[in-house]
Design an enzyme around this catalytic site. Structure first.
Site, mmCIF file in Angstrom:
data_model
loop_
_atom_site.group_PDB
_atom_site.id
_atom_site.type_symbol
_atom_site.label_atom_id
_atom_site.label_comp_id
_atom_site.label_asym_id
_atom_site.label_seq_id
_atom_site.Cartn_x
_atom_site.Cartn_y
_atom_site.Cartn_z
ATOM 1 N N CYS A 161 14.626 88.603 61.402
ATOM 2 C CA CYS A 161 14.680 90.056 61.187
ATOM 3 C C CYS A 161 15.941 90.627 61.818
ATOM 4 C CB CYS A 161 13.458 90.742 61.789
ATOM 5 S SG CYS A 161 11.886 90.191 61.104
ATOM 6 N N ASP B 53 38.396 90.316 98.322
ATOM 7 C CA ASP B 53 39.413 91.128 98.970
ATOM 8 C C ASP B 53 38.934 91.382 100.398
ATOM 9 O OD1 ASP B 53 41.606 93.025 99.248
ATOM 10 O OD2 ASP B 53 40.046 94.560 99.155
#
Length: 769
Positions: free
Chosen positions: A25, A445
């Site tokens: 479907c 970082d």
């Protein structure tokens, strides 16, 4: 240029799709939409029952797209992007449940007499002959015909409506298989009842109970699916439910209770203890502590005072305060979170590609297998061959419905992304769930990510001929013009000593090196050792101090006054309390950890040693972070980069998957794939662990869906008959098919119980040493 113009004129909208029952479907709806002129992209999700469509509004509109879906045999309803959207969907879901409940009730009521009169007597010795003595067989068959017909073309009509439309387009789906299978059993029985002369005497039998029971069982399965799918969207409903329906607005000195839809930007709202903040804003009066756990995943209430930002949906724990509205409706943080989760749920990960390819050819193959099964039994089967051929063919058609395949991936994605949102982790794209668990190394970082981003001045030394107090005062005068965290540390240190503020002029920031300005008649420059060398000076006279400071994990930098090296200063940025445990958790998950920083190699290595970080990329300029990520990728590693958002955007984009540390008030970081709403680094291992759990869950679902069909289609075709004399009943096939979908859904729902290994932060931040 032309492509940019097309992209700029493209809209992305969402439709609710009703009537989808399996992976086929999904494929049909996608093809119906994607084939329309002006549609650039279409993605359909079975679990959410939504279609996300990108289209050019000058070429086609949303109603035309919805009409194409309806022509394909499904219902389509455009969903507005506003506060009523969830209510509309909830109403549609409840309506679908009521319809399924009604159909299931009718089917069960009509099927029960069929089972009682046909199947039960066969199980009790002598009962069948006793029944035949009371009711003539033909009369009984007429009764069976009436009951089965009511089921077939009443509750079962939904399979004809969609299945026939799919067959007409030469794209058969699950509804087609049910329609053909039940129609074969029902049609055969009708011929046996009203035209018995057309069938061999030994094959004169009816299967009314089989067709009725198949429809009833499949409807029962669909009803259980609908209930389970409702539970998969529980996280979204919980988020939507965070927003109050009204707000207490202060207008003309009076407090008025008004509906949330009437609240506008600039309005002033009062929030009392225990109440939810209705929308986003800024505190203008009062102070309190606000529980933001449902937004950020952080359990500790956050202090709010004059100027603090508050987020809609959070709970005021103590005092009362007034705030001015800054964002309403779809612009609020909560609305962005909901939209982000929904977008992630609508995305198909790469693993879905395999399932899509299989499903595209699966149903046609099943039809061929059913035909071959029928022919083989008719030619080789024992008498009554026609009856056995019918039973085997119908069983193949019913048991092979690819419902479980269509639900396998989207169910896990829905539950996984919803659970992540509850933990303060937002997957902006569904495929990030797969990419994140494939990472080999997590690169972080340093400033603002591993550390608090609030460095303090700890040491400073000056050369002979320079006054220590004057050097600090000049440094503070220059750094007043900078927004860098180190600059703030210098200014705060000068203020703490009560030094008068001097004014600087001709301020200049030299990216990646430092700053310079004029203070009175003196030229002052501040920066890293590379800046000292750039200005033609030698930093080695402070080599011993700089080396000792770096060994302690502090960041040394230099001040130059009137072309002379005056001194060296050092700052230390406290490591986040959550960092050590988060890094240990990442290593337990089998990942390597790297740190990317602008610090000197020695300073960076000292911090890395303290935290147990495997790899250090130091002295990296801000614009060089993406190159650092690229160097890691060049070694063959898949990199997950963690940064604090905007400043790290190039690196976040370069990484295989980017994780942005959010603040709870800024989540729309376009460069990142994943947003961690709070600064707590435990969100990183939690996100990766949840990603691994989700992909594991998807693989389990897909294995079950494929293994189920691979194992049971041959059984349905009669593989066991030569060995054990067993031929699978179509009714058992229908039950097995319904159970497979339910199993996949329930397995997906297990992710709701995902328990993160939350870190327990220590009482105070660790110094960066």
């Amino acid at each position: 240029m032309q492509n940019e113009e097309v992209a700029m004129s493209t809209l992305t909208e969402t439709l609710r799709i009703e009537g989808m029952t399996c992976a086929s479907c999904v494929s049909h709806v996608e093809k119906a939409i994607a084939g329309l002129p002006g549609v650039t992209r279409a993605s359909v999700n079975l679990a959410t029952e939504r279609a996300t469509v990108a289209f050019v509004p000058r070429t086609i509109d949303l109603e035309a797209i919805a009409a194409a879906v309806r022509e394909a045999g499904y219902e389509a309803t455009p969903l507005a992007d506003d506060s009523s959207r969830s209510e509309v969907e909830e109403a549609a879901r409840e309506s679908e449940l009521q319809t399924l409940r009604k159909r299931l009730g009718i089917a069960a009521l009509l099927t029960a007499p069929l089972l009682l009169l046909e199947m039960v007597p066969m199980m009790i010795p002598g009962a069948h002959h006793w029944l035949m003595g009371i009711i003539e067989r033909q009369t009984l068959w007429y009764l069976f015909f009436a009951l089965a017909t009511a089921v077939q073309f009443g509750p079962g009509w939904r399979f004809y409506r969609t299945g026939w439309a799919a067959l007409r387009r030469l794209s058969p789906d699950m509804n087609t298989l049910v329609m053909l299978g039940t129609s074969a059993a029902y049609g055969y029985s009708v011929v046996a009842t009203f035209m018995p002369g057309l069938l061999p005497a030994e094959s004169l039998h009816v299967y009314y109970e089989a067709s009725a029971v198949i429809i009833t069982l499949i409807l029962a399965g669909k009803y259980m699916e609908a209930l389970a799918k409702g539970r998969t969207s529980a996280a979204i409903r919980k988020l939507v439910g965070l927003q109050p329906k009204s707000a207490r607005v202060v207008r003309d000195g009076k407090e008025l209770e008004v509906p949330l839809a009437e609240v506008g930007v600039g309005d002033v709202i009062r929030v009392r203890p225990g109440e939810r903040v209705p929308v986003d804003g800024e505190v203008v009066e009062g102070a309190s502590y606000v529980d933001e756990s449902m937004i950020t995943g952080e359990p500790v209430p956050v202090e709010k005072m004059l100027g603090s930002e508050v987020v809609g949906g959070t709970i005021n724990a103590h005092g009362t305060f007034l705030f001015r509205v800054t964002r309403v409706a779809g612009d609020t943080v909560l609305a962005q979170i909901i939209r982000t989760v929904e977008q992630a749920q609508a995305t198909k990960p790469q693993i879905q590609a395999l399932a899509d390819k299989v499903v595209a050819v699966f149903v046609p193959i099943v039809l061929v297998l059913a035909a071959l099964t029928f022919g083989a039994w008719l030619w080789l089967g024992p008498a009554p061959a026609l009856t056995s051929a019918l039973v085997a063919a119908v069983s193949v058609l019913i048991i092979a419905c690819p419902c479980a395949m269509g639900l396998a991936t989207p169910t896990s994605i829905m539950v996984g992304t919803g659970k992540a949102a509850e933990l303060g982790v937002l997957f902006r794209k569904g495929d990030a769930l797969q990419t994140l668990q494939e990472a080999d190394i997590v690169a972080l970082d340093k400033t603002g990510t591993l550390t608090e981003g609030r460095p303090t001045l700890t040491d400073y030394f000056v050369q002979g001929g320079f006054d220590k107090t004057e050097v600090l005062q000049l440094a503070a005068a220059v750094e007043q013009g900078s927004e860098h965290p180190i600059a703030r540390a210098v200014v705060e240190a000068a203020a703490a000593q009560g030094l008068p503020v001097l004014l600087a002029s001709d301020f200049e920031a030299v990216a990646g090196f430092g700053v310079r300005a004029k203070v009175g008649e003196r030229q002052v420059a501040i920066g890293a050792d590379r800046y000292v060398r750039r200005l033609g000076l030698d930093p080695s006279i402070f080599a011993a101090e700089a080396e000792r400071l770096a060994s302690d994990g502090k960041t040394p930098f230099y001040i130059m006054i009137d072309d002379a090296l005056a001194g060296v200063l050092a700052v230390s940025d406290p490591i986040k309390t959550s960092a050590p445990e988060a890094i240990r958790a990442l290593k337990k998950l089998g990942l390597r950890v790297a740190m990317i920083t602008g610090d000197t190699q020695r300073t960076a290595e000292a911090i890395a040693h303290q935290l147990g970080i495997d790899e250090v990329l130091a002295e990296v300029l801000p614009e060089g972070k993406s190159d650092a990520v690229r160097r890691l990728q060049a070694t063959g590693l898949k990199v997950a980069f963690v940064g604090d958002g905007i400043n790290d955007a190039p690196a976040l984009a370069q990484a295989d998957v980017g994780l942005a540390i959010g603040t709870g008030t800024d989540i729309a970081i376009e460069a990142a794939d994943v947003v961690l709403m709070s600064g707590n680094l435990s969100g990183i291992p939690n996100a990766i662990a949840l990603s691994q759990a989700t992909l594991r869950n998807i693989k389990q679902n897909l294995f079950w869906a494929f293994a189920y069909n691979a194992a049971l289609i041959p059984v349905a075709a009669g593989l066991l008959y030569p060995f054990f004399g067993v031929l699978l009943s179509p009714m058992f096939a229908a039950g097995a098919m319904a159970m497979s979908s339910t199993f996949v859904l329930m397995n997906g729902l297990r992710l709701r119980g995902f328990a993160p290994s939350n870190t327990r932060p220590s009482a105070a931040p660790l110094p960066a040493m």
